[in-house]
Design a protein around this motif. Sequence first.
Motif, short mmCIF file in Angstrom:
data_model
loop_
_atom_site.label_atom_id
_atom_site.label_comp_id
_atom_site.label_asym_id
_atom_site.label_seq_id
_atom_site.Cartn_x
_atom_site.Cartn_y
_atom_site.Cartn_z
N ALA A 206 1.05 -0.91 -0.05
CA ALA A 206 -0.14 0.08 0.12
C ALA A 206 0.62 1.16 0.25
CB ALA A 206 -1.14 0.00 1.04
N TYR A 207 1.73 0.69 0.88
CA TYR A 207 3.09 2.30 1.02
C TYR A 207 3.30 2.99 -0.92
CZ TYR A 207 6.29 5.67 2.15
OH TYR A 207 8.02 6.34 3.19
N ALA A 208 4.10 1.73 -1.16
CA ALA A 208 4.33 2.26 -2.70
C ALA A 208 3.31 2.18 -3.92
CB ALA A 208 4.94 0.23 -2.43
N ALA A 209 1.80 1.53 -3.31
CA ALA A 209 0.83 2.61 -4.66
C ALA A 209 1.10 3.23 -5.60
CB ALA A 209 -0.33 1.60 -4.01
N VAL A 210 1.95 4.66 -4.63
CA VAL A 210 1.42 5.33 -5.36
C VAL A 210 2.40 6.33 -6.43
CG1 VAL A 210 0.24 6.80 -3.89
CG2 VAL A 210 3.07 6.92 -3.21
N TYR A 211 3.40 5.16 -6.05
CA TYR A 211 4.93 4.89 -7.24
C TYR A 211 5.11 4.16 -8.31
CZ TYR A 211 7.43 7.36 -3.26
OH TYR A 211 7.61 8.12 -2.35
N VAL A 233 15.23 -6.99 16.03
CA VAL A 233 14.19 -5.52 15.46
C VAL A 233 15.06 -4.30 14.87
CG1 VAL A 233 12.30 -4.40 16.34
CG2 VAL A 233 12.90 -7.04 16.98
N THR A 234 16.43 -4.60 16.06
CA THR A 234 17.05 -3.08 15.46
C THR A 234 16.56 -3.15 13.98
OG1 THR A 234 17.62 -2.77 17.60
CG2 THR A 234 18.59 -1.22 16.12
N GLU A 235 17.77 -3.50 13.62
CA GLU A 235 18.50 -3.90 11.88
C GLU A 235 17.47 -4.56 11.23
OE1 GLU A 235 20.99 -2.59 10.60
OE2 GLU A 235 21.82 -2.90 13.30
N TRP A 236 16.19 -4.60 11.24
CA TRP A 236 14.65 -5.07 10.90
C TRP A 236 14.47 -3.71 10.71
CZ3 TRP A 236 9.44 -4.99 12.77
CH2 TRP A 236 8.57 -4.90 11.83
N ALA A 237 14.26 -3.16 11.84
CA ALA A 237 12.64 -2.26 11.62
C ALA A 237 13.97 -1.03 10.97
CB ALA A 237 12.96 -1.49 13.08
N ARG A 238 15.18 -1.14 10.95
CA ARG A 238 16.46 -0.17 10.28
C ARG A 238 15.90 0.15 8.81
NH1 ARG A 238 21.48 0.33 14.78
NH2 ARG A 238 20.74 1.82 16.27
N ALA A 239 15.92 -1.07 8.49
CA ALA A 239 15.80 -1.23 6.81
C ALA A 239 14.71 -0.10 6.27
CB ALA A 239 16.12 -2.96 6.95
N ALA A 240 13.22 -0.98 7.24
CA ALA A 240 12.62 -0.29 6.59
C ALA A 240 12.13 1.09 6.30
CB ALA A 240 11.63 -0.61 7.79
N PHE A 241 13.24 2.04 7.64
CA PHE A 241 13.16 3.04 7.75
C PHE A 241 13.72 3.38 6.95
CE2 PHE A 241 10.53 2.67 12.17
CZ PHE A 241 9.74 3.79 11.52
N ALA A 242 14.37 2.76 6.19
CA ALA A 242 15.92 3.55 4.98
C ALA A 242 14.91 3.37 3.67
CB ALA A 242 17.10 1.83 4.89
N VAL A 243 13.78 2.42 3.75
CA VAL A 243 13.09 3.09 2.63
C VAL A 243 12.46 3.56 2.88
CG1 VAL A 243 10.82 1.50 1.09
CG2 VAL A 243 13.23 -0.02 2.08
N ARG A 244 11.66 4.09 3.50
CA ARG A 244 10.87 4.63 4.04
C ARG A 244 11.51 6.30 3.79
NH1 ARG A 244 6.81 5.36 7.33
NH2 ARG A 244 7.77 6.75 8.46
N GLU A 245 12.63 6.41 3.69
CA GLU A 245 13.43 7.66 3.56
C GLU A 245 13.57 7.88 2.03
OE1 GLU A 245 18.17 9.82 5.30
OE2 GLU A 245 17.16 8.06 6.00
N ARG A 246 14.04 6.96 1.43
CA ARG A 246 14.54 6.98 0.47
C ARG A 246 13.15 7.08 -0.63
NH1 ARG A 246 17.65 2.48 -3.55
NH2 ARG A 246 17.44 3.75 -5.88
N TRP A 247 11.74 6.60 -0.48
CA TRP A 247 10.93 7.53 -0.59
C TRP A 247 9.86 7.61 0.22
CZ3 TRP A 247 13.40 1.94 -2.14
CH2 TRP A 247 13.40 2.29 -3.28
N PRO A 248 9.87 8.98 0.53
CA PRO A 248 9.45 9.29 1.91
C PRO A 248 7.64 9.78 1.75
CG PRO A 248 10.39 10.94 1.04
CD PRO A 248 10.86 9.85 -0.01
N CYS A 249 6.88 9.49 0.36
CA CYS A 249 5.70 9.75 0.36
C CYS A 249 4.81 9.17 0.05
CB CYS A 249 5.99 11.36 -0.73
SG CYS A 249 6.01 12.44 0.22
N GLY A 250 4.59 7.60 0.53
CA GLY A 250 4.10 6.57 0.50
C GLY A 250 2.55 6.92 0.43
N GLY A 251 2.28 5.50 0.53
CA GLY A 251 0.46 5.49 0.18
C GLY A 251 -0.14 5.61 2.21
N GLU A 252 -1.40 5.23 2.06
CA GLU A 252 -2.08 5.33 3.25
C GLU A 252 -1.82 3.38 3.71
OE1 GLU A 252 -4.61 8.85 3.46
OE2 GLU A 252 -2.67 9.85 5.18
#
Length: 376
Positions: A206-211, A233-252
């Motif tokens: 859903a986050y990727a739907a706008v791209y 959990v730290t590395e798992w979550a940091r990987a997700a935030f790295a994706v969000r930082e690269r594509w910051p305006c994802g779908g809801e």
Amino acid sequence: MLPSEASAPRTGDREIETLAAFDEIMAVRGSLAGLRVQAVDLTGRTAALLGADTADAVFLGCPMTEEAAAHVRAGGALVFPPVPGLPFDPYRALLYTPDDLFAGLADDGYEVTPDARAYTWFQETKADGDVFASMLRAVHDDSVSDALDELLVGARVVGVMGGHAMARGTEEYAGAARLGRQLARDGFTVATGGGPGAMEAANLGAYAAVYDDAMLDEALVLLAKAPSFTPSVTEWARAAFAVRERWPCGGESVGIPTWFYGHEPPNAFASHLAKYFANATREDGLLARSTAGVVFLPGAAGTVQEIFDNATPNYYESRGGPTPMVLVDTHHWTHHLPAWPLLKALATDRPMDARIALVADVAEAPTALSFLSRKP
């Protein structure tokens, strides 16, 4: 499209949940009589409070000066002050965001985040019999439910259920992500259990739907470097935030996780997280709000439970008629965990029989869901 939680409510609404809404109400009405002010920091609004009618008003967890608190009480208001020392706000007016729950992750790791600290508090208090702690949990969960209902008004919600063990980097994970993307592009609000595995994949989609489609392919490669929330959990979550930082305006989309399963962290791709202490409230609430249907991906005990938790109100038509149910993976649901034969047996000669389907592949699920929605 979901409404913005931060937007000020209409002036006719009874609840005030943001400082902007407080200022708007005061400008229009000049009175707080009969209203509920929820988790709004009013320490800078003493003058407004001293001049307002507060008869029958209720202030839930609103910081304010002692002078203002004494005045509004004298004017007939009930004041429930903030509770110090908690890693969460029991009166919160809005749902969590990933940034809320993972604050501090980048610098100090998951253990210091509000999410981890709330789980620790829950572990320390859930069995001690303290009525105050149990009351705080109940108030918090009710506040979350209220915020979730407000968010989803008018939304066409499709729940996506599946196991937490589905690893990043697998074709199953990629398929669940493509499912979430297609549902979002079809105009549905994707709702999941808000955790890792299949839940994260659907929220990611859903986050990727706008791209464009290439974005999801690239994101899947990046996430595969941390395939699971174990051992870190730290590395798992940091990987997700790295994706969000690269594509910051994802779908809801919406995630509805729980601290009951503290070993399952929330995922960072659901824009709105309704996190509960009570798992039973969370499970029923997720299914009840999936008003446009539910897709069940391969899973284990939790997913099997969700199938029949959803089948029961469909069987009795206790939510205004059966909603579509699509089970994905014929072999899984007929041989590995044979939930489909029992579901079909329950549906025989019931209206819900026209609202259930078993499909071989996740790519078929959106079409099946659309078809079931149109059937009389």
